[in-house]
Design an enzyme around this catalytic site. Structure first.
Site, short mmCIF file in Angstrom:
data_model
loop_
_atom_site.label_atom_id
_atom_site.label_comp_id
_atom_site.label_asym_id
_atom_site.label_seq_id
_atom_site.Cartn_x
_atom_site.Cartn_y
_atom_site.Cartn_z
N ASN A 173 41.30 36.00 46.59
CA ASN A 173 40.83 37.12 45.78
C ASN A 173 40.17 36.59 44.53
O ASN A 173 40.64 35.61 43.93
CB ASN A 173 41.98 38.05 45.39
CG ASN A 173 41.51 39.24 44.58
OD1 ASN A 173 40.88 40.15 45.12
ND2 ASN A 173 41.76 39.23 43.28
N TYR A 177 40.11 39.50 34.90
CA TYR A 177 41.23 39.89 34.04
C TYR A 177 41.10 39.12 32.73
O TYR A 177 40.97 37.89 32.75
CB TYR A 177 42.57 39.58 34.70
CG TYR A 177 42.60 39.88 36.18
CD1 TYR A 177 42.55 41.19 36.65
CD2 TYR A 177 42.67 38.85 37.12
CE1 TYR A 177 42.56 41.46 38.01
CE2 TYR A 177 42.68 39.11 38.48
CZ TYR A 177 42.62 40.41 38.92
OH TYR A 177 42.63 40.67 40.27
N ARG A 178 41.15 39.82 31.63
CA ARG A 178 40.99 39.14 30.35
C ARG A 178 42.10 38.11 30.15
O ARG A 178 43.20 38.25 30.67
CB ARG A 178 40.98 40.16 29.22
CG ARG A 178 42.37 40.74 28.93
CD ARG A 178 42.31 41.81 27.87
NE ARG A 178 43.62 42.18 27.39
CZ ARG A 178 44.04 43.44 27.27
NH1 ARG A 178 43.25 44.45 27.60
NH2 ARG A 178 45.25 43.69 26.80
N TRP A 191 46.60 40.71 34.42
CA TRP A 191 46.38 41.49 35.65
C TRP A 191 47.35 42.67 35.65
O TRP A 191 48.55 42.53 35.60
CB TRP A 191 46.48 40.62 36.91
CG TRP A 191 47.65 39.69 37.05
CD1 TRP A 191 48.97 39.97 36.83
CD2 TRP A 191 47.60 38.32 37.47
NE1 TRP A 191 49.74 38.89 37.09
CE2 TRP A 191 48.93 37.85 37.49
CE3 TRP A 191 46.58 37.46 37.84
CZ2 TRP A 191 49.26 36.54 37.87
CZ3 TRP A 191 46.90 36.17 38.22
CH2 TRP A 191 48.22 35.73 38.21
N GLU A 267 35.98 38.51 47.94
CA GLU A 267 34.85 38.67 47.02
C GLU A 267 33.77 37.62 47.26
O GLU A 267 32.59 37.87 46.98
CB GLU A 267 35.33 38.61 45.57
CG GLU A 267 36.01 39.88 45.07
CD GLU A 267 37.41 40.07 45.62
OE1 GLU A 267 37.96 41.18 45.51
OE2 GLU A 267 37.98 39.09 46.16
N ASP A 316 39.37 47.46 23.75
CA ASP A 316 39.07 47.60 25.17
C ASP A 316 37.89 48.53 25.44
O ASP A 316 37.34 49.14 24.53
CB ASP A 316 40.31 48.08 25.92
CG ASP A 316 40.60 47.24 27.15
OD1 ASP A 316 39.65 46.96 27.90
OD2 ASP A 316 41.76 46.85 27.35
#
Length: 519
Positions: A173, A177-178, A191, A267, A316
């Site tokens: 995968n 994610y920051r 996550w 992906e 955000d």
């Protein structure tokens, strides 16, 4: 065309007049974010920015706002219009099982094209991401990682392709994610519980807990996705989960990391489909994971299953700070990169910003997939100011009573669409892309008590208004015309409109009248 790497993409942006080189010194602490925010909120999303004089990093360049316009988003995927991608996707979905030899022969060109999508491995010696390999002599602060907003908890890697592997199936995968920098070798790994990498994390926790004490599924009390819940010391399973992070990949792969694809579809395959050529991969130095060979920077390491740490706050994409919470810690064991790496990043905050165009691309490209589950769907709009999970407007071809409510429930059961806080359903003759028309039709067509329904369920982790973290209420509005079979027995009026003959009469004089009006 397919871009092999970030550098080919930057060159294409430059040729197209979509890139601006910033030679004035700019600080990665707050200043670059402020510049990028002003540019992204200018007409059309502004230009892509290549900072060539980053304070404290004289040898490195920084790219931001690469996806920040409708034109660049199409360029990134090698098309003139995003509908070209959705049409190609629809073509593959419409393929039926061959009924005879002739059908099989007709499928050969399509099967050959499918072969372009599969990633391929290359030797380490041919992988640009391994020009420099550092196992012990590096710091994460060697890269110009941004601090975006004044109240952020620190510096954040904001455009990473985070690579994990499903411990059950072996499928890889790539998610985005920051990652908050805690120190020279560790970061947070944000996550959220509904993300695929978080499920990989939970699977490893279940396996570790079952192996140690036989408690198996009870370990879910520990796993608020990788974050959030404090865990009693005795309940923590031991073990590690390998993770790799790619920074500065080709645009199709970067975009693929945000795509809400089924977990069964890698992906790397999606990126191959989008760019019409395979993604080249290379084995990691210290992890059993394949990483993009042409990336600018690769970080390798692991997450301890027993370790959580406070991460945040972070300004955000909702336009508000997401608050502090507990998340896993990523330990970096190795960093590889090109000799002169280009650091790719983004910022999020009050819309519109760069991520708005990425989200609209997801909306357009994956409409055919939504129609597979909801065939009456005509069109969808996720308004930018609704920050994507707060508002979805859909038009449907209505065929039976109560169908609007069926569509609402279908959307709330559809992958990441389950987070949608408000859904408005209108008839097919309403243009959902025209928010003014939607507001006019909706407010005229509803009886609030009759046509608004509420439900409870999972909500986005970034929703600060929900009654509990990750759980709250959602609202659906049926703004379609009401039928007698839905209990509406009054006449439904026609919309006000000029007749055809008058329109044609005025049309013949309109150019002359426009001149007299100075239009």
């Amino acid at each position: 065309m397919a871009y092999t790497d970030l550098r080919e993409w930057i060159a294409a942006l430059d040729r197209a007049g979509e890139l601006r080189r910033i030679r004035t010194e700019a600080d990665p602490i707050l200043e670059i974010a402020e510049i990028a925010d002003r540019v992204s909120k200018s007409a059309g999303g502004g230009a892509a920015l290549l900072f060539e004089n980053v304070k404290g990093y004289p040898a490195q360049k920084l790219l931001i706002n690469q996806f920040g316009s409708a034109r660049r988003m199409s360029m990134a995927l090698g098309v003139k219009q995003l509908d070209e991608v959705s049409d190609r996707l629809k073509m593959f979905m419409d393929v039926k099982s061959p009924q005879g030899l002739l059908d099989k022969i007709k499928m050969l060109p399509m099967l050959a094209e499918l072969g372009k999508f599969f990633p391929k491995e290359v030797e380490a010696a041919k992988a640009p991401c391994k020009e420099i390999v550092k196992r012990g002599d590096f710091s994460l602060f060697d890269f110009p990682v941004l601090k975006c907003w004044p109240k952020d908890g620190g510096r954040f890697i904001t455009l990473p392709c985070v690579i994990t592997r499903d411990p059950r199936t072996g499928k890889r995968n790539v998610g985005m994610y920051r990652m908050q920098l805690f120190d020279e070798r560790t970061t947070g790994m944000h996550w959220q519980r509904q993300k695929v990498a978080a499920e990989h994390y939970r699977e490893r926790m279940r396996a570790a807990a079952a192996g140690e004490s036989g408690r198996s599924a009870a370990v879910d009390i520990m796993a608020r996705s990788g974050g959030g819940s404090r865990v009693a010391e005795g309940d923590r399973p031991s073990g590690k989960m390998e993770v790799a992070v790619a920074i500065g990949t080709d645009p199709a792969l970067t975009f693929s990391a945000i795509v809400p694809a089924p977990p069964e579809v890698e992906e790397y395959m999606i990126a191959g489909f989008l760019r019409q050529s395979p993604v080249e991969l290379v084995k990691g130095e210290t992890v059993d994971l394949e990483v993009p060979a042409n990336a600018e920077i690769i970080l390798e390491g692991y997450v301890n299953l027993e370790e959580l740490r406070t991460e945040g706050p972070f300004g955000d994409h909702t336009g508000f700070y997401s608050l502090e919470d507990l998340y896993p810690v990523f330990h970096v064991t190795c960093a590889t990169h090109r000799k002169d790496p280009i650091y790719a990043t983004t910022i999020v905050g009050k819309p519109p910003m760069e991520d708005a165009y990425m989200g609209k691309a997801v909306e357009r490209i994956f409409l055919p997939l939504m129609k597979m589950t909801i065939p009456e769907l005509v069109d969808v709009n996720l308004p930018i100011d609704g920050v994507f999970h707060n508002l979805m407007i859909v038009s449907i071809k209505k065929s039976y009573p109560g169908q609007a409510r069926k569509v609402m429930n279908a959307i709330w059961s559809l992958g990441q669409a389950m987070f949608t806080k408000c859904i408005i359903v209108v008839d097919e003759d309403t243009n959902v892309q025209d928010v003014g028309e939607v507001v006019w039709k909706t407010l005229n067509n509803i009886d609030p008590e009759r046509d608004i329904q509420f439900t409870l369920g999972p909500v986005d982790s970034l929703d600060h208004s929900s009654r509990l973290p990750d759980f709250g209420s959602k609202m659906g509005i049926d703004a379609t015309r009401k039928w007698p079979t839905e209990g509406f027995t009054r006449p439904w009026p026609d919309e006000v409109s000029s007749d055809r003959a008058t329109k044609e009469l005025v049309e013949g004089k309109w150019e002359e009248i426009k001149k007299e009006l100075g239009m």
